[in-house]
Design a protein around this motif. Structure first.
Motif, PDB file in Angstrom:
ATOM      1  N   HIS A   1     -11.380 -21.013  26.067  1.00 23.28           N
ATOM      2  CA  HIS A   1     -10.305 -20.172  25.537  1.00 23.28           C
ATOM      3  C   HIS A   1     -10.500 -19.940  24.033  1.00 23.28           C
ATOM      4  O   HIS A   1     -10.371 -18.802  23.546  1.00 23.28           O
ATOM      5  N   ARG A   2     -10.833 -20.989  23.290  1.00 21.46           N
ATOM      6  CA  ARG A   2     -11.014 -20.857  21.842  1.00 21.46           C
ATOM      7  C   ARG A   2     -12.244 -20.030  21.497  1.00 21.46           C
ATOM      8  O   ARG A   2     -12.208 -19.196  20.578  1.00 21.46           O
ATOM      9  N   VAL A   3     -13.354 -20.238  22.214  1.00 23.71           N
ATOM     10  CA  VAL A   3     -14.565 -19.456  21.973  1.00 23.71           C
ATOM     11  C   VAL A   3     -14.303 -17.981  22.278  1.00 23.71           C
ATOM     12  O   VAL A   3     -14.681 -17.092  21.511  1.00 23.71           O
ATOM     13  N   ASP A   4     -13.635 -17.714  23.402  1.00 28.42           N
ATOM     14  CA  ASP A   4     -13.304 -16.331  23.768  1.00 28.42           C
ATOM     15  C   ASP A   4     -12.449 -15.671  22.688  1.00 28.42           C
ATOM     16  O   ASP A   4     -12.669 -14.505  22.330  1.00 28.42           O
ATOM     17  N   ALA A   5     -11.471 -16.412  22.146  1.00 30.41           N
ATOM     18  CA  ALA A   5     -10.603 -15.862  21.099  1.00 30.41           C
ATOM     19  C   ALA A   5     -11.392 -15.560  19.834  1.00 30.41           C
ATOM     20  O   ALA A   5     -11.179 -14.523  19.194  1.00 30.41           O
ATOM     21  N   LEU A   6     -12.331 -16.445  19.477  1.00 35.12           N
ATOM     22  CA  LEU A   6     -13.162 -16.191  18.296  1.00 35.12           C
ATOM     23  C   LEU A   6     -14.043 -14.964  18.505  1.00 35.12           C
ATOM     24  O   LEU A   6     -14.163 -14.105  17.624  1.00 35.12           O
ATOM     25  N   GLU A   7     -14.670 -14.876  19.682  1.00 34.47           N
ATOM     26  CA  GLU A   7     -15.556 -13.752  19.961  1.00 34.47           C
ATOM     27  C   GLU A   7     -14.793 -12.435  20.045  1.00 34.47           C
ATOM     28  O   GLU A   7     -15.316 -11.381  19.691  1.00 34.47           O
TER      29      GLU A   7
ATOM     30  N   GLU B   1      -8.817 -14.702  16.781  1.00 37.54           N
ATOM     31  CA  GLU B   1      -8.678 -15.917  15.972  1.00 37.54           C
ATOM     32  C   GLU B   1      -9.763 -15.894  14.909  1.00 37.54           C
ATOM     33  O   GLU B   1     -10.860 -15.421  15.150  1.00 37.54           O
ATOM     34  N   LYS B   2      -9.437 -16.411  13.750  1.00 41.45           N
ATOM     35  CA  LYS B   2     -10.407 -16.447  12.665  1.00 41.45           C
ATOM     36  C   LYS B   2     -10.692 -17.904  12.296  1.00 41.45           C
ATOM     37  O   LYS B   2      -9.825 -18.760  12.399  1.00 41.45           O
ATOM     38  N   LEU B   3     -11.917 -18.145  11.852  1.00 35.00           N
ATOM     39  CA  LEU B   3     -12.291 -19.483  11.392  1.00 35.00           C
ATOM     40  C   LEU B   3     -11.725 -19.716  10.000  1.00 35.00           C
ATOM     41  O   LEU B   3     -11.522 -18.780   9.227  1.00 35.00           O
ATOM     42  N   GLU B   4     -11.490 -20.977   9.677  1.00 33.17           N
ATOM     43  CA  GLU B   4     -10.969 -21.361   8.370  1.00 33.17           C
ATOM     44  C   GLU B   4     -12.006 -22.269   7.709  1.00 33.17           C
ATOM     45  O   GLU B   4     -12.576 -23.139   8.355  1.00 33.17           O
ATOM     46  N   SER B   5     -12.254 -22.054   6.430  1.00 32.77           N
ATOM     47  CA  SER B   5     -13.247 -22.869   5.728  1.00 32.77           C
ATOM     48  C   SER B   5     -12.772 -24.313   5.625  1.00 32.77           C
ATOM     49  O   SER B   5     -11.569 -24.596   5.622  1.00 32.77           O
ATOM     50  N   TRP B   6     -13.736 -25.226   5.512  1.00 34.27           N
ATOM     51  CA  TRP B   6     -13.401 -26.636   5.390  1.00 34.27           C
ATOM     52  C   TRP B   6     -12.595 -26.887   4.112  1.00 34.27           C
ATOM     53  O   TRP B   6     -11.661 -27.682   4.095  1.00 34.27           O
ATOM     54  N   GLU B   7     -12.941 -26.211   3.032  1.00 35.15           N
ATOM     55  CA  GLU B   7     -12.187 -26.368   1.782  1.00 35.15           C
ATOM     56  C   GLU B   7     -10.729 -25.971   1.984  1.00 35.15           C
ATOM     57  O   GLU B   7      -9.821 -26.649   1.521  1.00 35.15           O
ATOM     58  N   SER B   8     -10.494 -24.878   2.700  1.00 34.57           N
ATOM     59  CA  SER B   8      -9.134 -24.438   2.982  1.00 34.57           C
ATOM     60  C   SER B   8      -8.386 -25.443   3.855  1.00 34.57           C
ATOM     61  O   SER B   8      -7.210 -25.736   3.638  1.00 34.57           O
ATOM     62  N   VAL B   9      -9.084 -25.988   4.840  1.00 38.11           N
ATOM     63  CA  VAL B   9      -8.472 -26.988   5.729  1.00 38.11           C
ATOM     64  C   VAL B   9      -8.086 -28.221   4.925  1.00 38.11           C
ATOM     65  O   VAL B   9      -6.971 -28.751   5.074  1.00 38.11           O
ATOM     66  N   LYS B  10      -8.978 -28.701   4.045  1.00 37.18           N
ATOM     67  CA  LYS B  10      -8.678 -29.890   3.241  1.00 37.18           C
ATOM     68  C   LYS B  10      -7.462 -29.652   2.345  1.00 37.18           C
ATOM     69  O   LYS B  10      -6.602 -30.525   2.222  1.00 37.18           O
ATOM     70  N   ARG B  11      -7.377 -28.449   1.728  1.00 36.36           N
ATOM     71  CA  ARG B  11      -6.222 -28.134   0.886  1.00 36.36           C
ATOM     72  C   ARG B  11      -4.933 -28.118   1.711  1.00 36.36           C
ATOM     73  O   ARG B  11      -3.912 -28.645   1.287  1.00 36.36           O
ATOM     74  N   ARG B  12      -4.992 -27.545   2.909  1.00 36.76           N
ATOM     75  CA  ARG B  12      -3.816 -27.475   3.777  1.00 36.76           C
ATOM     76  C   ARG B  12      -3.373 -28.872   4.211  1.00 36.76           C
ATOM     77  O   ARG B  12      -2.187 -29.198   4.204  1.00 36.76           O
ATOM     78  N   ILE B  13      -4.331 -29.721   4.564  1.00 35.77           N
ATOM     79  CA  ILE B  13      -3.998 -31.094   4.961  1.00 35.77           C
ATOM     80  C   ILE B  13      -3.350 -31.836   3.793  1.00 35.77           C
ATOM     81  O   ILE B  13      -2.333 -32.514   3.964  1.00 35.77           O
ATOM     82  N   ALA B  14      -3.948 -31.703   2.623  1.00 34.94           N
ATOM     83  CA  ALA B  14      -3.381 -32.377   1.437  1.00 34.94           C
ATOM     84  C   ALA B  14      -1.961 -31.882   1.177  1.00 34.94           C
ATOM     85  O   ALA B  14      -1.065 -32.674   0.903  1.00 34.94           O
ATOM     86  N   ARG B  15      -1.741 -30.596   1.290  1.00 34.58           N
ATOM     87  CA  ARG B  15      -0.415 -30.018   1.050  1.00 34.58           C
ATOM     88  C   ARG B  15       0.583 -30.469   2.104  1.00 34.58           C
ATOM     89  O   ARG B  15       1.680 -30.923   1.791  1.00 34.58           O
TER      90      ARG B  15
END
Length: 112
Positions: A83-89, A93-107
């Motif tokens: 389901h996730r691969v199909d949504a990306l293709e 759905e869009k991928l999120e950068s690791w830097e963005s994920v780390k900032r979101r987790i910290a926040r």
């Protein structure tokens, strides 16, 4: 308490190093004197292992607490992954950068 001497440091083994946190809660409140001789012996032997072997042992011990595997879990995960691969293709759905994920987790979790 665990008796004996850690071979690498020449000191008595401790469950925690100074300043570390514990999976078992506040070490000052934990009743280590309730440890049986058998548990003390196993712990002392385990603390003589190198770091990699201790990590492998810890992983096996934790896995032993999980209980039986869910027979439907693999099928469910396969469906979710598809389901996730199909949504990306499909571009829904869009991928999120690791830097963005780390900032979101910290926040979100650390309030930073």
């Amino acid at each position: 308490m665990v008796r004996g001497v850690h071979p690498a440091s020449g000191q008595r083994p401790r469950l925690l190093s100074a300043g570390s946190s514990s999976l078992l809660g506040d070490p000052r409140k934990r009743k280590m004197e309730t440890m049986t001789k058998a548990i003390e012996s196993v712990l002392a032997d385990a603390l003589r292992l190198d770091a990699k072997a201790r990590a492998e042992l810890a992983a096996e011990l934790l896995a032993s607490l999980d209980g039986p595997a869910d027979p439907d879990a693999a099928i469910s995960w396969d469906r979710e992954i598809k389901h996730r691969v199909d949504a990306l293709e499909a571009g829904t759905e869009k991928l999120e950068s690791w830097e963005s994920v780390k900032r979101r987790i910290a926040r979100d979790t650390l309030g930073q």
